[in-house]
Design an enzyme around this catalytic site. Structure first.
Site, short mmCIF file in Angstrom:
data_model
loop_
_atom_site.label_atom_id
_atom_site.label_comp_id
_atom_site.label_asym_id
_atom_site.label_seq_id
_atom_site.Cartn_x
_atom_site.Cartn_y
_atom_site.Cartn_z
N GLU A 313 0.56 -1.02 0.06
CA GLU A 313 -0.32 0.24 0.25
C GLU A 313 0.60 1.12 -0.01
O GLU A 313 0.66 2.01 0.08
CB GLU A 313 -0.81 -0.03 1.57
CG GLU A 313 -1.80 -1.00 1.44
CD GLU A 313 -3.00 -1.61 2.35
OE1 GLU A 313 -2.74 -0.61 3.37
OE2 GLU A 313 -4.03 -1.35 1.68
N ASP A 387 -8.82 -8.58 4.04
CA ASP A 387 -8.72 -7.86 5.35
C ASP A 387 -9.50 -7.69 5.98
O ASP A 387 -10.55 -6.77 5.71
CB ASP A 387 -8.01 -6.55 3.84
CG ASP A 387 -7.72 -5.73 5.24
OD1 ASP A 387 -6.88 -5.56 5.62
OD2 ASP A 387 -8.06 -4.38 4.32
N GLU A 415 -12.84 -1.60 11.66
CA GLU A 415 -12.36 -1.31 10.43
C GLU A 415 -13.93 -1.48 9.53
O GLU A 415 -14.57 -1.11 9.47
CB GLU A 415 -11.31 -1.74 10.32
CG GLU A 415 -11.40 -1.02 7.82
CD GLU A 415 -10.08 -0.72 7.99
OE1 GLU A 415 -9.58 -1.39 8.13
OE2 GLU A 415 -9.37 -0.27 6.72
N TRP A 565 -9.41 -1.63 -5.27
CA TRP A 565 -10.56 -0.90 -4.25
C TRP A 565 -11.55 -1.26 -4.00
O TRP A 565 -12.22 -0.04 -3.86
CB TRP A 565 -9.59 -0.13 -5.12
CG TRP A 565 -8.02 0.41 -3.79
CD1 TRP A 565 -7.21 -0.38 -2.92
CD2 TRP A 565 -7.54 1.75 -4.28
NE1 TRP A 565 -5.99 0.10 -2.75
CE2 TRP A 565 -6.13 1.80 -3.49
CE3 TRP A 565 -7.25 3.24 -4.68
CZ2 TRP A 565 -5.20 2.46 -3.32
CZ3 TRP A 565 -6.34 4.37 -4.56
CH2 TRP A 565 -5.23 3.31 -4.24
C1 GCV Z 1 -2.77 0.30 8.90
C2 GCV Z 1 -6.56 -1.93 6.01
C3 GCV Z 1 -6.85 -0.31 6.30
C4 GCV Z 1 -5.73 0.26 6.16
C5 GCV Z 1 -4.31 -0.60 6.82
C6 GCV Z 1 -3.90 -1.38 6.35
C7 GCV Z 1 -2.64 -2.80 6.23
O1 GCV Z 1 -5.86 -1.78 4.16
O2 GCV Z 1 -7.45 0.03 5.29
O3 GCV Z 1 -5.63 1.20 7.41
O4 GCV Z 1 -3.35 0.19 7.34
O5 GCV Z 1 -5.12 -2.94 5.94
O6 GCV Z 1 -3.00 -3.55 7.30
O7 GCV Z 1 -1.81 -2.42 7.07
#
Ligand code: GCV
Length: 723
Positions: A313, A387, A415, A565
């Site tokens: 990411e 995720d 989340e 995404w």
């Molecule tokens: C810390 C997902 C979340 C991100 C997070 C990422 C990760 O994409 O939306 O906020 O970033 O996981 O675990 O690195």
């Protein structure tokens, strides 16, 4: 003779008589409310005295926690002695019992065996000593005593019989860590409980009482480490001022058996010291990290080590220099090794230029590296391949890297499960993953056995949970979210504990051990995660949340730059059907699982229905196990989810007589929000999928309240947790 008798009654009574705290949730599961008559008397009878010979900081905390908890739970302050007078408290009834805290160092020849309990485990045993009933809490170390003291309080608070105890308990996982995604500016990525609890600005000078309460709460459930900063890390956390701040926290946490760790940014040597590269095979880079590790250990001698998000990411990493994740991890591992530190290298990777199924990419990157990691490296793997969805099958890396210790990464913060206001107890999610059979070494090769090291004989083992803690008075954004923190800690200690038993413990300690409370509340909790799956992403659907903030439904989004995404990437709904074909005719992600499991998953008829659309693109008119069509069944799942929430509202309303008004009201209001949002999820999803499936709703199902465009037009620019 009397000189060695210390009476702490006055101090203990003062603790008990502190002004009645509002039930705002601050006390978590540690408020030791006085249970109904019978149990309070039993506690007082068993614990008229606390014999605690140790004088180290941790032993004193164990003693004080017992005194504080028992005083609160029984209404009577135990006498504290150093044990030299036998069990009977001065002036106490000769039948009164005592709690005796002891290690082999403080009391040679203890009447219990402590082998196999390690440094952190404990034994609790009812005995007669000098003619008096005594409950011995024994351990090899003071930290073990502290865990034993909390375990005893848990028994007392939950109304367990204290008469004939014979318990031995040691953690199955060596590392039981919280991962804070807290930023240095005080925001928390995916945090829904206010700002960060770390007041970086005023550290290291100001060390507010909340830090100690944080340590107490974590120690009470066996958590023994905390990664202080976000995996999307800033280099600044490795500068001298921030090391000093981390050291101040480490000093506070140490007596509770909790170590601190830091997330690191891969390019820190370039950003902080102007190095030309961050190539892990460049000796200058390795020397920089070694010097940095030495500097950290001078300030924090028991520093735990580093957590790394690399080449994921947008984060930099060793692949930017043509090196592998193993090259990167091993370079850092060499820097911390002389100090006994470890590296946790995250497997959460996927790349925008990789057209392969996102669910496959971590396995493709990491599986070939099995056996190449240094012996102080763990690869930290999210529970599922995408995720932290409301439901995912377990990550195919579990069981696929026998020569590498794999550490579990769960997300405690929600989340994707309703964020702060939905009551969705995560215990069943954690349990489902831990019990999943990887078949890596035949039947019974559960994920729990992969991560506790027993399957492949690893000693370095661990479980991490992305914290749901913030500066909100109730710590977690809602009273019920505290249960997820609690469940994480208990499962990291023992991954075989049933989620229901954990919920029962939590409810008894948090609200009351009265069965009129524990019965209905545990029942509510146990089905609550499945309800969220039903109203958000039933039958194996996933990642249909709004872009960026992940709040609310947006299955229609299909125009974002990176394919993965887009929610549409995950559900693949078309006129024929819905679901991601991960069989051989599709991405063949199923091929990443052990052959025995892959065979089951390859056929939609043998795939567990809960994961159906994760693995298969299924026709709208295909038949489900219930005999109804997929389309009708989908609608029914949405309806079931909403109905479950409505039912939780009814149950909760009936509990008003038993719950204090503050916590009752918060939960009542939040359930109202959840009900509204569950309906929104249901209606928006049905409106959208119906526009594709073009089928009528099954009889009795109500039409969505609004048309699809209304749902599509909703915007949430200020949704929390997305700094
Ligand atoms: C810390 C997902 C979340 C991100 C997070 C990422 C990760 O994409 O939306 O906020 O970033 O996981 O675990 O690195």
């Amino acid at each position: 003779m009397f000189a060695r008798l210390f009476c702490w009654t006055i101090a203990a009574v003062m603790t008990a008589a502190a002004p009645a705290m509002a039930e705002d949730g601050y006390a978590l599961w540690l408020h030791h409310a006085r249970p109904n008559g019978g149990s309070a008397e039993a506690i007082a009878r068993h614990a008229a005295a606390v014999m605690a010979p140790g004088s180290g900081a941790t032993a004193l905390i164990a003693r004080d926690e017992l005194v504080r908890g028992l005083t609160s739970a029984s209404g009577i302050a135990p006498v504290v002695t150093d044990g030299s007078q036998g069990a009977s408290p001065q002036g106490g009834s000769p039948q009164a019992g005592a709690i005796w805290l002891a290690t082999p160092a403080s009391a040679p020849g203890l009447p219990v065996k402590l082998d196999g309990l390690g440094d952190e485990g404990y034994a609790i045993r009812s005995l007669i000593r000098n003619g008096q009933p005594v409950t011995l809490i024994a351990a090899n170390s003071d930290i073990g005593l502290l865990h034993g003291a909390y375990a005893y309080l848990r028994l007392a608070d939950t109304g367990a019989s204290l008469d004939r105890l014979d318990i031995r308990s040691a953690p199955r996982m060596k590392l039981r860590l919280l991962n804070h995604w807290d930023n240095l500016d005080g925001t928390v990525e995916r945090g829904y409980a206010g700002q960060s609890i770390w007041d970086w600005w005023r550290l290291p000078d100001w060390k507010g009482p909340r830090y100690t309460d944080y340590a107490r709460a974590n120690a009470s459930i066996g958590i023994n480490g905390t990664v202080l900063n976000n995996v999307n890390a800033r280099s600044d956390s490795l500068t001298a001022p921030y090391i000093a701040k981390a050291a101040a926290l480490a000093d506070l946490f140490r007596p509770y058996g909790i170590k601190v760790y830091l997330s690191v940014k891969w390019t820190a040597p370039m950003e902080l010291s102007g190095l030309k590269s961050a190539d892990p095979l460049d000796p200058q880079v390795a020397a920089w990290w070694k010097a940095k590790a030495d500097e950290i250990y001078r300030a924090i001698p028991d520093f735990g080590g580093f957590l790394v998000k690399a080449n994921s990411e947008g984060q930099p990493g060793p692949q930017d220099y043509g090196r592998t994740h193993a090259d990167g991890a091993n370079m850092l591992a060499a820097a911390v090794k002389p100090h006994g530190g470890i590296v946790m290298w995250r497997a959460f990777v996927y790349a925008h230029d990789n057209p392969d199924d996102r669910a496959k990419q971590a396995y493709s990157d990491f599986k070939p590296l099995d056996g190449q990691f240094a012996d102080n490296v763990l690869v930290q793997v999210k529970n599922g391949p995408i995720d932290f969805q409301p439901r995912e099958p377990f990550h195919p890396l579990f069981g696929a890297m026998p020569r590498t210790p794999l550490m579990m990464e769960f997300q405690i913060t929600k989340e994707y499960l309703g964020q702060s206001t939905h009551l969705t107890y995560l215990g069943p999610l954690f349990e489902e993953v831990l019990k999943s059979d990887t078949f890596a070494r035949g039947k019974g090769s559960t994920v729990a056995r992969v991560i506790d090291g027993s399957l492949e004989g690893h000693k370095l083992t661990g479980m991490a949970g992305v914290a749901n803690i913030g500066a909100d008075r109730d710590w977690s954004g809602s009273i019920f979210n505290q249960a997820d923190w609690y469940a994480f800690g208990r499962l990291a200690w023992d991954p075989d504990l049933p989620a229901e038993a954990i919920a029962r413990e939590w409810v008894a300690q948090t609200f009351s051990p009265d069965p009129r409370v524990t019965g209905p509340v545990v029942a509510m909790m146990m089905g609550s995660r499945e309800a969220a799956v039903d109203y958000m992403t039933p039958l194996g659907l996933a990642h249909l949340m709004g872009t960026g903030h992940h709040y609310g439904p947006a299955p229609w989004i299909s125009d974002l730059a990176r394919p993965e995404w887009n929610p549409a990437y995950y559900h693949k709904a078309d006129a024929q059907g819905i679901g991601f074909d991960r069989t051989r005719t599709g991405s063949n992600a199923i091929g990443q699982y052990a052959p025995r499991l892959a065979k089951i998953l390859a056929d939609p008829r043998t795939t567990p229905e809960r994961d159906l659309l994760w693995f298969h693109h299924v026709g709208w008119d295909a038949k489900l196990k219930s005999g109804e069509t997929l389309w009708d069944g989908l609608v029914h799942h949405y309806d079931d989810g909403v109905a479950y929430v409505a039912n939780m509202q009814t149950i909760w309303d009936s509990l008003r007589p038993y719950i204090d008004s503050e916590r009752f009201t918060q939960t009542q209001v939040f359930l109202g929000i959840q009900r509204r949002e569950a309906q929104w999820w249901r209606d928006a999803s049905i409106a959208y999928f119906q526009s594709i499936a073009r089928r009528p709703l099954p009889p009795g199902a109500s039409a969505p309240e609004h048309d699809l465009d209304w749902y599509k037009a909703r915007r949430f620019p200020y949704a929390p947790g997305h700094p």
